[in-house]
Write an enzyme that holds these catalytic residues in place. Structure first.
Site, PDB file in Angstrom:
ATOM      1  N   GLY A  71      65.408  24.796  73.631  1.00 51.10           N
ATOM      2  CA  GLY A  71      64.506  23.696  73.947  1.00 51.10           C
ATOM      3  C   GLY A  71      64.701  22.494  73.037  1.00 51.10           C
ATOM      4  O   GLY A  71      64.720  21.347  73.492  1.00 51.10           O
ATOM      5  N   THR A  72      64.854  22.746  71.766  1.00 51.90           N
ATOM      6  CA  THR A  72      65.010  21.635  70.815  1.00 51.90           C
ATOM      7  C   THR A  72      66.306  20.887  71.069  1.00 51.90           C
ATOM      8  O   THR A  72      66.351  19.657  71.011  1.00 51.90           O
ATOM      9  CB  THR A  72      64.947  22.173  69.366  1.00 51.90           C
ATOM     10  OG1 THR A  72      63.656  22.747  69.176  1.00 51.90           O
ATOM     11  CG2 THR A  72      65.161  21.076  68.353  1.00 51.90           C
ATOM     12  N   SER A 201      62.936  26.207  77.413  1.00 52.65           N
ATOM     13  CA  SER A 201      63.509  27.182  76.492  1.00 52.65           C
ATOM     14  C   SER A 201      63.297  28.590  77.060  1.00 52.65           C
ATOM     15  O   SER A 201      62.183  28.943  77.441  1.00 52.65           O
ATOM     16  CB  SER A 201      62.779  27.030  75.154  1.00 52.65           C
ATOM     17  OG  SER A 201      63.119  28.090  74.323  1.00 52.65           O
ATOM     18  N   ALA A 202      64.369  29.390  77.089  1.00 60.42           N
ATOM     19  CA  ALA A 202      64.300  30.695  77.770  1.00 60.42           C
ATOM     20  C   ALA A 202      63.437  31.724  77.045  1.00 60.42           C
ATOM     21  O   ALA A 202      62.777  32.552  77.669  1.00 60.42           O
ATOM     22  CB  ALA A 202      65.709  31.256  77.953  1.00 60.42           C
ATOM     23  N   HIS A 203      63.444  31.667  75.699  1.00 66.42           N
ATOM     24  CA  HIS A 203      62.753  32.742  74.966  1.00 66.42           C
ATOM     25  C   HIS A 203      61.237  32.635  75.041  1.00 66.42           C
ATOM     26  O   HIS A 203      60.530  33.505  74.526  1.00 66.42           O
ATOM     27  CB  HIS A 203      63.231  32.802  73.509  1.00 66.42           C
ATOM     28  CG  HIS A 203      62.764  31.668  72.653  1.00 66.42           C
ATOM     29  ND1 HIS A 203      61.619  31.732  71.915  1.00 66.42           N
ATOM     30  CD2 HIS A 203      63.294  30.455  72.430  1.00 66.42           C
ATOM     31  CE1 HIS A 203      61.468  30.599  71.250  1.00 66.42           C
ATOM     32  NE2 HIS A 203      62.465  29.805  71.556  1.00 66.42           N
ATOM     33  N   CYS A 328      46.714  26.800  55.084  1.00 64.48           N
ATOM     34  CA  CYS A 328      47.220  27.824  54.164  1.00 64.48           C
ATOM     35  C   CYS A 328      48.429  28.550  54.737  1.00 64.48           C
ATOM     36  O   CYS A 328      49.227  29.107  54.003  1.00 64.48           O
ATOM     37  CB  CYS A 328      46.136  28.847  53.866  1.00 64.48           C
ATOM     38  SG  CYS A 328      44.715  28.119  53.081  1.00 64.48           S
TER      39      CYS A 328
END
Lengths: 389, 206
Positions: A71-72, A201-203, A328
């Site tokens: 995707g990125t 994105s496939a995952h 945090c």
């Protein structure tokens, strides 16, 4: 201890059928596509079939699909490619303060290179301000970018209305959509929604990691962002795992063969989770809208008076995996920027937990989770100086 | 990033949680906006100045809860003079270490304990409110942890200048422009200095 996984927004379990579909391409059919030789032509023909299948799921044509390494990568190829090829038409971009980091970091990069960016605000539920959008359009605006289903709150941006607003401009404003959370969960027709470029994105939908695709509408010109040898794709140069592409193809097949049934099941599960939490745990705030304007898999909820990393860790120690918007637990020690932009206080952002479900989750898992969560919240509140109820 | 088993034990089963009725001293440090807050309550023997009982409440992450738990264990039974000397590094060591990014949690716990002791000392005429000076600012900056390495910004010699003029505190810090903790360090400095009523304005240059 059994693992219960509600972090499908981060990455999802590859479907067993996906892994099976990948194996032949790792063992025997490991070739790259090529001409005039049997090995290469077989792979080329498989890739063409995959593209046709994927294109059909979004109302596109096979030659408008590019395989990418995720995707990125698809976002970078689209944004950098479009802006570099079209800068002579204008240097103004519109996106929003709550977009996915890929879009925001690219916008910041182009701001440093002389582009101007208008960052639209979003309301309490995460919908971008359409009045502001209308006013932001300028003669030199060339690109509008959005995250179709928000990665934090699941808010689905009203692309049809956005399309109408952009159409009022007397020049072309391209629309780039990050659909990594939306694809395989919402029906997407690129023509109806006015999408010119879209990353997937496939995952995120039970495909393998390290693979995705970019939709590029015919006629939309992209400059070359990644230079190098063309193995699989002219934009994503170099090698891409054929096995991963085959796995993604299988994941697409599985998601769309029972699309309505799958999404209905996930929606029912997440609604069940939300209902149970709200029934049993007081002082919560749902982040994002209720109903059909929310991606079916996402429940993001803030637990007041306590901090999210502590909730997340206690759930983890009970075998439940979910995410938090707490500073945090973040890399730069900052509270979740999307929730802060939606008007949540520091405390509400710190105390947020994001559950992203999949078709592999069950009601029993949710019952177990809510039982544990009720105990965890009660325990942490008993330790909190902010809680006096 | 991983927590030690001891941190997990103190997080899951913290010691000394709760509030003391009619405490001899108490203090609260941090705030929800900072992401963590600790309150400490103490019972102190008036003759021996020994801490007889100590309890805490924590709004914070796992390491925040664990450090408050260990610090109250460490302080219990000690005289206030002894308890004052407990450092945040000792608290972290007692927990078999903390990830660098979490060191500020032990600073907060120790700070709260010291403030509670100060509260006791002032109430019993053993100490006076500290006078304000640039030294106080420097002392306070020693509580600002650079999350990359888990040490304070004064020891790391990141603080290049500290000044105070007409109600404005001026702090110059050396930190790389693209450091992911740049904003966090500035915010921490602000949060630490804001509590001084003498400081009306804070100017941080980086």
């Amino acid at each position: 201890m059994k693992k219960i996984y509600f972090n499908n927004c981060l990455t999802s379990k590859p479907a067993p059928e996906v892994v099976d579909a990948m194996l032949p391409y790792l063992k025997e059919n490991f070739y790259f596509p090529g001409n005039f030789i049997e090995t290469g032509e077989t792979i080329a023909s498989h890739l063409q079939d995959f593209k046709e299948k994927i294109a059909a799921t979004i109302g596109a044509k096979a030659n408008e699909i590019h395989f990418t390494t995720g995707g990125t990568s698809a976002n970078n190829i689209a944004i950098k490619g479009y802006l570099s090829a079209n800068a002579h038409k204008g240097t103004h971009i519109i996106c929003s303060v709550i977009d996915y980091p890929d879009l925001l970091t690219n916008a910041a990069f182009f701001e440093q290179s002389g582009f101007e960016v208008t960052y639209l605000n979003a309301d309490w539920d995460g919908f971008i301000d359409l009045n502001q959008l209308e006013k932001a359009i300028r003669p030199d605006t060339i690109l509008f970018m959005t995250t179709l289903a928000n990665h934090t709150t699941g808010t689905i941006q009203p692309l049809r209305e956005i399309k109408d607003i952009l159409a009022k401009a007397d020049h072309k404003i391209a629309v780039h959509v990050d659909a990594c959370e939306a694809y395989a969960r919402l029906p997407i027709n690129v023509n109806e929604l006015g999408i010119d470029l879209m990353s997937v994105s496939a995952h995120k939908f039970h495909g393998p990691q390290g693979v995705g695709f970019l939709y590029q509408r015919k006629g939309i010109v992209l400059g070359q962002f990644k230079h190098g040898i063309r193995r699989i794709d002219n934009l994503e140069t170099g090698g891409i795992s054929i096995a991963a592409i085959a796995g993604m193809n299988k994941a697409v097949e599985l998601a769309f063969e029972n699309f309505e049934e799958n999404t209905k099941k996930i929606k029912e599960l997440s609604q069940y989770l939300l209902r149970k939490i709200e029934e049993r745990i007081p002082h919560t705030i749902l982040n994002g809208p209720r109903g059909d304007k929310r991606a079916p898999h996402n429940i993001n909820i803030s637990f007041e008076f306590i901090e999210g990393e502590a909730i997340m860790m206690m759930m983890d120690l009970n075998g439940i995996s979910a995410d938090t918007g707490s500073a945090c637990a973040s890399e730069g020690l900052k509270p979740n920027y999307v929730l802060m932009a939606l008007g949540r206080t520091h405390e509400q952002s710190h105390g947020s937990i994001k559950f992203t479900l999949s078709r592999y989750n069950t009601r029993e898992e949710i019952d177990y989770t809510v039982n544990k969560l009720e105990q965890i919240v009660r325990e942490l509140r008993s330790r909190s100086p902010l809680y006096n109820k | 990033m991983q927590y030690s088993q001891k941190v997990l034990d103190h997080f899951m089963h913290p010691h000394n949680v709760g509030k003391l009725e009619n405490p001899d001293a108490e203090a609260t440090e941090g705030s929800p906006a900072c992401g963590d807050q600790v309150s400490i309550f103490m019972k102190v023997d008036e003759n021996t100045h020994k801490i007889q009982d100590v309890k805490f409440l924590s709004y914070g992450c796992a390491s925040n809860i664990a450090t408050a738990s260990i610090i109250t264990d460490m302080a219990k039974g000690k005289t206030i003079e002894e308890a004052k000397k407990i450092t945040w590094k000792e608290a972290a060591e007692e927990l078999d270490g903390l990830p660098p990014v979490k060191m500020h949690c032990s600073v907060l716990a120790v700070d709260t304990l010291r403030k509670a002791i100060k509260d006791y000392e002032i109430k019993h005429g053993l100490a006076e409110e500290d006078k304000f000076s640039t030294d106080k600012i420097i002392e306070e900056l020693k509580k600002v942890i650079y999350p990359n390495v888990g040490e304070d910004i004064v020891s790391l010699k990141m603080v290049k200048y500290v000044g105070f003029k007409d109600g404005t505190a001026i702090v110059d810090v050396e930190i790389p422009k693209f450091d992911k903790y740049r904003d966090n360090v500035a915010e921490e400095i602000r949060e630490h200095l804001e509590k001084f009523k003498e400081i009306k304005d804070i100017k941080i240059t980086m």
